[in-house]
Design a protein around this motif. Structure first.
Motif, short mmCIF file in Angstrom:
data_model
loop_
_atom_site.label_atom_id
_atom_site.label_comp_id
_atom_site.label_asym_id
_atom_site.label_seq_id
_atom_site.Cartn_x
_atom_site.Cartn_y
_atom_site.Cartn_z
N LEU A 55 4.48 5.98 6.98
CA LEU A 55 3.99 4.58 6.74
C LEU A 55 5.08 3.67 6.49
O LEU A 55 5.80 2.80 7.72
N ASN A 56 5.56 4.21 5.06
CA ASN A 56 6.54 3.77 4.85
C ASN A 56 8.01 3.73 5.33
O ASN A 56 8.85 2.55 5.69
N ALA A 72 2.40 15.07 0.43
CA ALA A 72 1.82 13.32 0.23
C ALA A 72 3.40 12.53 0.85
O ALA A 72 3.01 11.59 1.62
N TYR A 73 4.20 12.74 0.09
CA TYR A 73 5.70 12.24 0.88
C TYR A 73 6.00 11.85 2.68
O TYR A 73 5.90 10.98 2.27
N ILE A 115 2.15 4.56 -3.37
CA ILE A 115 2.38 6.43 -3.66
C ILE A 115 3.76 6.78 -4.60
O ILE A 115 4.15 7.46 -5.31
N TYR A 116 4.67 5.80 -4.89
CA TYR A 116 6.19 6.50 -5.49
C TYR A 116 5.73 6.12 -6.68
O TYR A 116 5.41 7.39 -7.67
N PRO A 117 4.56 4.87 -7.27
CA PRO A 117 4.54 5.42 -9.00
C PRO A 117 3.51 6.26 -9.48
O PRO A 117 3.89 6.87 -9.92
N LEU A 118 2.60 5.89 -8.31
CA LEU A 118 1.93 7.42 -8.39
C LEU A 118 2.53 8.43 -9.11
O LEU A 118 2.22 9.87 -9.76
N ILE A 138 0.81 -1.60 0.08
CA ILE A 138 0.06 0.14 -0.01
C ILE A 138 0.85 1.32 -0.23
O ILE A 138 0.27 2.04 -0.64
N GLY A 139 2.03 0.97 0.88
CA GLY A 139 2.74 2.90 0.81
C GLY A 139 3.35 2.58 -0.23
O GLY A 139 3.49 4.20 -0.74
#
Lengths: 233, 233, 233, 233, 233
Positions: E210-211, E203-204, E181-184, E177-178
């Motif tokens: 989380l990450n 956002a990052y 966000i990177y490909p997004l 899940i966490g």
């Protein structure tokens, strides 16, 4: 930070000295975990001498980058702390072989602090440079006298540990040869009117390999080998 | 960073003080591994006092480099933290010999904090300087009274450990003589209208050799020797 | 760095707070070696809360030196990390006396993070200040409710350790009284339109003595005494 | 600090190298607690080589941000300290398998220091670049000779530990392949008149993955596996 | 340092992220002393990932303060080091349950490095953004495949430790899940032509909770509980 160019040997020697002292500090602090408890104090003292070197070399380098040569005071503030620390290291190393008097301790610490301080007074022209140079010389010779002919030498000589005897021999040699650069530099700048265009700093930085790095590593080696000798006996 | 020149004794004393305090901090923190568990707290507290000294001396030096003298507040922010720490160190050192009440602990901590804070109020002219000076003096005398005639002295005196008695004697002497410079400086700047052209900072830096370095090292020595005494007994 | 003058009480309080938090951080980190293994986690969490305080106070001080008052966000970024850490410290301290559910853990962490975040939203006018103030208040009261009437109180009350009960009592009191300054400050700046001319920062810095320093030291004391109690039993 | 843009590959490689070296340093220092005592020295030496890398890469990056390419001296000051450290690491790793002479130690240290220093002299045009390049090459080949055909190889080959033999094999390969970039870079800049528009720095940064990170991690792995092998035997 | 105002959510999120990562780093490094020896490596690797986060978030924040948005490269330099570290942490955590091949280790490390590097090439327009995005996606899916259906999953599933199975489950979920966000983010900036006006950085920063923080803490919890499980068994 100013960018220095490749032929700036003074800046290069400052940077290499800085990295070498930082590595020495960390090595000696890590090394305290590898040795018997009576050897930890001299090793930590050498680590602190290297740590103080990191601080003072860093500041001297900043002064060099500011482009006005390096005022000699930048070296003296470091020596004022690191030299008593190294003299103490030698005292406590010798002290692992037998009892040394507290009076000797205080004489060594105070004389080594005064040696640096008097030289500084001469450099800053607060005292007559010739007089300061001569007093500083006397203090240095006193320290050498204690190391060669005083109680510390007796105690080490009568020690049963071969390693300690050999370690003390080398450390004393480093102090004799390596520290000779300081009265020499004192003579040149305070006395002979030379100013530091970088070359004296290069000499001090090179001397640090012997005086602050090799010195500390020799103390650590002596401590490691003596600890093994004792554990093995 | 501004470059200072060789005759700038104030800057030189700041730098040497900074290096000395940094070396003291690391030595005391390393030293906590060499001593019995009841002596660790006083040694760490002295290390923290030296660490706070590193911070406040560093900032005072920056102020000096900015060329406007050193506002006295730079010294007070350091003392506000390091003096209670040292008083606590003395309390817990005495506490290794016998039970001390929590009430005494709080009185010592609060009085030492108030002593620094009241002096600061006088310096900043938030309070009448004479009044602040006198209140600060009373607080200092109260602390000395506790150290010489209070429960801490009783407990140490009745202790079986020679080392602890000797250590407490010297530490109390340092507090008596060394800390006398603070009301004196307070008197000169807040009262007699003197401003710090650097000479007062030099005096404070030299006093740090006694008050923050020798004090901490004396606590460590006492702790090391007491630990050995106890292990040997 | 800008030089501040003696009557600048805000700058002085920032500096003293900074030194105090740094000393607390080092003391608590060193202290983890003195205690039983179940008490290490709460002590480290308090050390981290103090460490985060060092960072956020340092930055708030820089903002003050830049001469424009201290935007309240500088306080909120620190609290956003240190408050959940302190709530966790209290949770794990109570958890040494008996089993606490993971659900309670997550509720405490999330509510304490939301409490700070909602207040920030109000201060930044991303949310209606009154609403944000009230929601923040509810979250704070929820935390107090858990501490006084929830499972943590039950577990501590049924514990056999006197020290733990007393420690929990004092810590809860610090959270009740000391943390009351945060809704108050929130009310004044977000609600009553006050801007921080330095006086609010002084209040927060003074409150740190209670909320970040005394809190951590109380946790360490409880841990040390509980460890001895257990070893002695 | 200057802000660099996304397509600035040189800056990106400097930053990633910096983070990688910092992580390697901490990993290796932590790792010294996981291994038998004879393997601690080589691991610490590799940690120090990475630490020195952190320092020199940081400074080279600053020079790059200042917008004038990276003077090669920035790389040489780091190598002057880290290469002797790595050679020593290899020496002491081999030394866990059998006795090696102190003479070999000094030859390795001095040759590796001279190798870097002579190359620097050529780069700075203090010595004829061709001559310096060739002498540097000879020194490098001498080191390779010692690693492949000298006493260290004998000792490792006769060792009973499989892990050590495999570790030594890989480390020697890294030194052979990875360090080949240094004479190559030396050739290009000092000899072929190329200046560093960033691409050479990228190459050095990528080479650090092999030479300073993988090298240290390989030493740590060898130490961990050898310690287990010994404990299991 | 620039002073940021209260409504600057991006700056606030950078600062809070920085403090959170620093606290995580110290917690995990301290935590290595609380766990059995086979769990130390994964915990240290997570600490290093957080440490690298401290460095890269600090620099990204500086770029933000310089007022030009945050070039995406600032995020990529951190990920280039921290993602392989986290993948290794997961590998070694699974490895406590059974033997994993060295080949798998190298595949995971190299694929995770390439994943970040290829995305960077797309962002910097060194490679066609669509192609880079797709390749990065494939690498990410490969990693997920290994985590869900590969040898690591087998080994964990056959493990006797409940804690490890649960820990692995959660960690894999965080990565699934966490990390999405990177490909997004990659898609939005490299592909859809969005530039970072601060919202992507927010956002990052939130994702880091989380990450980088929850991930590391989950590894530490798993290690602590598994150590107790084993000691209790």
């Amino acid at each position: 930070m100013a960018v220095y160019q490749t032929p700036d040997l003074t800046a290069a020697s400052f940077s290499a000295d800085l990295f070498g002292l930082a590595a020495t500090t960390v090595l000696l602090l890590m090394g305290t975990a590898w040795i018997g408890k009576q050897w930890r104090l001299p090793v930590v003292l050498c680590a602190l001498a290297a740590l103080v070197g990191v601080g003072s070399v860093h500041e001297a380098r900043e002064a060099w980058f500011a482009g006005q040569g390096v005022p000699v005071v930048y070296h003296y503030v470091g020596w004022a702390v690191s030299m008593p620390l190294q003299v103490m290291a030698l005292f406590f190393l010798a002290g692992t072989a037998g009892k040394l008097s507290a009076g000797l301790f205080w004489r060594l610490v105070i004389v080594s602090m005064l040696m640096v301080f008097v030289r500084y007074l001469g450099e800053a022209a607060f005292m007559h440079p010739t007089l300061a140079f001569l007093i500083g010389l006397v203090f240095w010779l006193y320290l050498l006298g204690e190391f060669y002919f005083g109680r510390m030498d007796d105690v080490v000589r009568s020690s049963t540990g071969d390693t300690l005897r050999r370690g003390y021999f080398w450390l004393r040699l480093i102090v004799t040869i390596g520290w000779a650069i300081y009265p020499l530099g004192n003579f040149l700048t305070a006395f002979a009117g030379m100013t530091d265009d970088g070359s004296i700093s290069v000499a001090y930085n090179v001397a640090d390999i012997l005086n602050r790095m090799a010195f500390g590593i020799a103390v650590l080696s002596t401590a490691v080998l003596s600890s093994e000798e004792k554990a093995g006996a």
